[in-house]
Write an enzyme that holds these catalytic residues in place. Structure first.
Site, PDB file in Angstrom:
ATOM      1  N   ASN A  20      12.722  -0.105 -12.468  1.00 28.48           N
ATOM      2  CA  ASN A  20      12.398   0.740 -11.316  1.00 28.48           C
ATOM      3  C   ASN A  20      13.404   0.400 -10.218  1.00 28.48           C
ATOM      4  O   ASN A  20      13.414  -0.728  -9.713  1.00 28.48           O
ATOM      5  CB  ASN A  20      10.989   0.408 -10.855  1.00 28.48           C
ATOM      6  CG  ASN A  20      10.163   1.596 -10.426  1.00 28.48           C
ATOM      7  OD1 ASN A  20       9.005   1.426 -10.070  1.00 28.48           O
ATOM      8  ND2 ASN A  20      10.697   2.796 -10.446  1.00 28.48           N
ATOM      9  N   ASN A  63       9.564   7.838  -1.618  1.00 24.73           N
ATOM     10  CA  ASN A  63       9.984   8.314  -2.931  1.00 24.73           C
ATOM     11  C   ASN A  63      11.373   8.932  -2.825  1.00 24.73           C
ATOM     12  O   ASN A  63      11.869   9.207  -1.730  1.00 24.73           O
ATOM     13  CB  ASN A  63       8.995   9.349  -3.460  1.00 24.73           C
ATOM     14  CG  ASN A  63       7.626   8.766  -3.703  1.00 24.73           C
ATOM     15  OD1 ASN A  63       7.487   7.733  -4.348  1.00 24.73           O
ATOM     16  ND2 ASN A  63       6.595   9.433  -3.183  1.00 24.73           N
ATOM     17  N   CYS A  72       3.892   0.831  -4.001  1.00 24.84           N
ATOM     18  CA  CYS A  72       4.824   0.795  -5.130  1.00 24.84           C
ATOM     19  C   CYS A  72       4.857  -0.649  -5.612  1.00 24.84           C
ATOM     20  O   CYS A  72       5.381  -1.522  -4.914  1.00 24.84           O
ATOM     21  CB  CYS A  72       6.210   1.264  -4.700  1.00 24.84           C
ATOM     22  SG  CYS A  72       7.466   1.089  -5.992  1.00 24.84           S
ATOM     23  N   GLY A  73       4.278  -0.909  -6.768  1.00 21.90           N
ATOM     24  CA  GLY A  73       4.151  -2.281  -7.245  1.00 21.90           C
ATOM     25  C   GLY A  73       5.478  -2.968  -7.479  1.00 21.90           C
ATOM     26  O   GLY A  73       5.696  -4.111  -7.051  1.00 21.90           O
ATOM     27  N   ASN A  74       6.390  -2.293  -8.167  1.00 19.59           N
ATOM     28  CA  ASN A  74       7.705  -2.884  -8.413  1.00 19.59           C
ATOM     29  C   ASN A  74       8.514  -3.012  -7.127  1.00 19.59           C
ATOM     30  O   ASN A  74       9.233  -3.991  -6.921  1.00 19.59           O
ATOM     31  CB  ASN A  74       8.478  -2.056  -9.435  1.00 19.59           C
ATOM     32  CG  ASN A  74       7.972  -2.264 -10.846  1.00 19.59           C
ATOM     33  OD1 ASN A  74       7.516  -3.347 -11.198  1.00 19.59           O
ATOM     34  ND2 ASN A  74       8.046  -1.222 -11.666  1.00 19.59           N
ATOM     35  N   GLU A 197       6.419   9.839 -12.570  1.00 19.92           N
ATOM     36  CA  GLU A 197       6.100   9.481 -11.195  1.00 19.92           C
ATOM     37  C   GLU A 197       6.118  10.671 -10.243  1.00 19.92           C
ATOM     38  O   GLU A 197       7.099  11.412 -10.169  1.00 19.92           O
ATOM     39  CB  GLU A 197       7.071   8.412 -10.679  1.00 19.92           C
ATOM     40  CG  GLU A 197       6.811   7.025 -11.250  1.00 19.92           C
ATOM     41  CD  GLU A 197       7.400   5.936 -10.367  1.00 19.92           C
ATOM     42  OE1 GLU A 197       7.077   5.908  -9.159  1.00 19.92           O
ATOM     43  OE2 GLU A 197       8.184   5.128 -10.889  1.00 19.92           O
ATOM     44  N   ARG A 198       5.015  10.800  -9.525  1.00 19.51           N
ATOM     45  CA  ARG A 198       4.934  11.756  -8.426  1.00 19.51           C
ATOM     46  C   ARG A 198       5.907  11.313  -7.334  1.00 19.51           C
ATOM     47  O   ARG A 198       6.012  10.144  -7.022  1.00 19.51           O
ATOM     48  CB  ARG A 198       3.492  11.748  -7.879  1.00 19.51           C
ATOM     49  CG  ARG A 198       3.216  12.703  -6.761  1.00 19.51           C
ATOM     50  CD  ARG A 198       1.792  12.536  -6.232  1.00 19.51           C
ATOM     51  NE  ARG A 198       1.610  11.259  -5.544  1.00 19.51           N
ATOM     52  CZ  ARG A 198       0.550  10.952  -4.802  1.00 19.51           C
ATOM     53  NH1 ARG A 198      -0.447  11.822  -4.674  1.00 19.51           N
ATOM     54  NH2 ARG A 198       0.451   9.768  -4.221  1.00 19.51           N
ATOM     55  N   CYS A 207       7.140   1.611 -13.803  1.00 21.26           N
ATOM     56  CA  CYS A 207       6.298   1.893 -12.637  1.00 21.26           C
ATOM     57  C   CYS A 207       5.251   0.788 -12.539  1.00 21.26           C
ATOM     58  O   CYS A 207       4.384   0.667 -13.410  1.00 21.26           O
ATOM     59  CB  CYS A 207       5.634   3.257 -12.767  1.00 21.26           C
ATOM     60  SG  CYS A 207       4.464   3.627 -11.429  1.00 21.26           S
ATOM     61  N   GLY A 208       5.336  -0.019 -11.491  1.00 21.98           N
ATOM     62  CA  GLY A 208       4.436  -1.158 -11.346  1.00 21.98           C
ATOM     63  C   GLY A 208       2.982  -0.767 -11.206  1.00 21.98           C
ATOM     64  O   GLY A 208       2.107  -1.333 -11.872  1.00 21.98           O
ATOM     65  N   THR A 209       2.694   0.202 -10.325  1.00 21.50           N
ATOM     66  CA  THR A 209       1.302   0.633 -10.164  1.00 21.50           C
ATOM     67  C   THR A 209       0.804   1.341 -11.414  1.00 21.50           C
ATOM     68  O   THR A 209      -0.389   1.313 -11.716  1.00 21.50           O
ATOM     69  CB  THR A 209       1.146   1.555  -8.945  1.00 21.50           C
ATOM     70  OG1 THR A 209       2.061   2.663  -9.052  1.00 21.50           O
ATOM     71  CG2 THR A 209       1.397   0.806  -7.638  1.00 21.50           C
TER      72      THR A 209
END
Length: 269
Positions: A20, A63, A72-74, A197-198, A207-209
């Site tokens: 990511n 984004n 955003c987790g990552n 991803e949106r 995608c982390g989340t």
């Protein structure tokens, strides 16, 4: 916050969290410049790091289409690593619109963040209509941003762009839409996750989340212990560890600084 002219130079770093990719800068440019920069560098988002009165730093997430994201987790792990190295910290706190997140920097190969929320809003849904071959049963969950988790026999046979776009804009998830995670169980403790991803409006390498959402839903579906541990592999081939301990949920994985020096350029008109 200073003003920006179209020809003003900028300085930023490029980071990757398990594939990511992000621009990390200590400024917020106009939205059209965020879109330009993300297109120029071919990254998934823009991370703005600023001083905070309640944490070690404040993070604002955008984004690649210029829309703001609540989590955003990552990206959060990348910022944890950046702030830890900049300030000489091991324990790091980051302010976001979803609250203050706590993390720990062990090394660039191991950056951990506490992703616990009071309510994940997990819901099992049967879709009103689907594309041919698509499962009707999905799982909604909020891991900081909304996700729909879809279990499939083989993620490599899923048309991620087609199915992802269909579910992202599905009438059952209007008006805001969702991120979409296609999940395959590889072993008892391993998941393979591909995410649309949106805000990027395409599949990203990680995608982390989304990996967090997939792990949390899998823990319920497969009746794992309350304190569980799962390895999650993304399209990039990189692996993160997601585990629950004493009622808290953690996301742990590597971070890569793609460019060691600051970049200098000009904003698009």
């Amino acid at each position: 916050m200073g003003s920006f002219s179209p020809l003003m130079t900028y300085r930023y770093h490029l980071y990757s969290g398990t594939g990511n990719s992000f621009i990390l800068g200590e400024f917020i440019p106009p939205l059209q410049h965020i879109v330009f920069l993300c297109q120029k560098e071919k990254v998934d988002g823009f991370l703005c790091v600023e001083p905070s009165e309640i944490a070690d730093a404040k993070l604002t997430i955008f984004n690649s289409d210029g829309s703001e994201a609540s989590m955003c987790g990552n990206g959060l792990r990348c910022v944890m690593a950046h702030v830890a190295q900049s300030l000489g910290l091991e324990d790091v706190s980051i302010e976001t619109v979803r609250g203050v997140y706590q993390g720990k920097f062990f090394s660039m190969d191991r950056v951990l963040v506490d992703m616990t929320l009071l309510d994940w809003k997990k819901t099992k849904k049967t879709l009103t209509h689907v594309l041919p071959g698509m499962p009707e049963e999905v799982f909604f969950i909020d891991t900081g941003v909304p996700h729909v988790v879809v279990f499939v026999p083989d993620v490599n046979k899923v048309p991620v762009q087609e199915w992802g776009a269909f579910l992202r804009y599905h009438e059952d998830f209007r008006p805001n839409g969702v991120n979409v995670d296609f999940v395959q169980t590889k072993k008892e403790d391993t998941l393979l996750v591909y995410t649309y991803e949106r805000g990027c409006e395409r599949e990203t390498l990680s995608c982390g989340t989304g990996m967090l959402a997939s792990a949390l839903v899998a823990a319920d579906v497969f009746s794992l212990e309350q304190d569980f541990s799962l390895l999650v592999c993304s399209r990039s081939g990189n692996i993160v560890k997601i585990f629950s301990e004493n009622g808290k949920v953690f996301l742990e994985g590597p971070v890569t600084l793609l460019n060691c020096s600051e970049n200098i350029g000009e904003f698009a008109p």
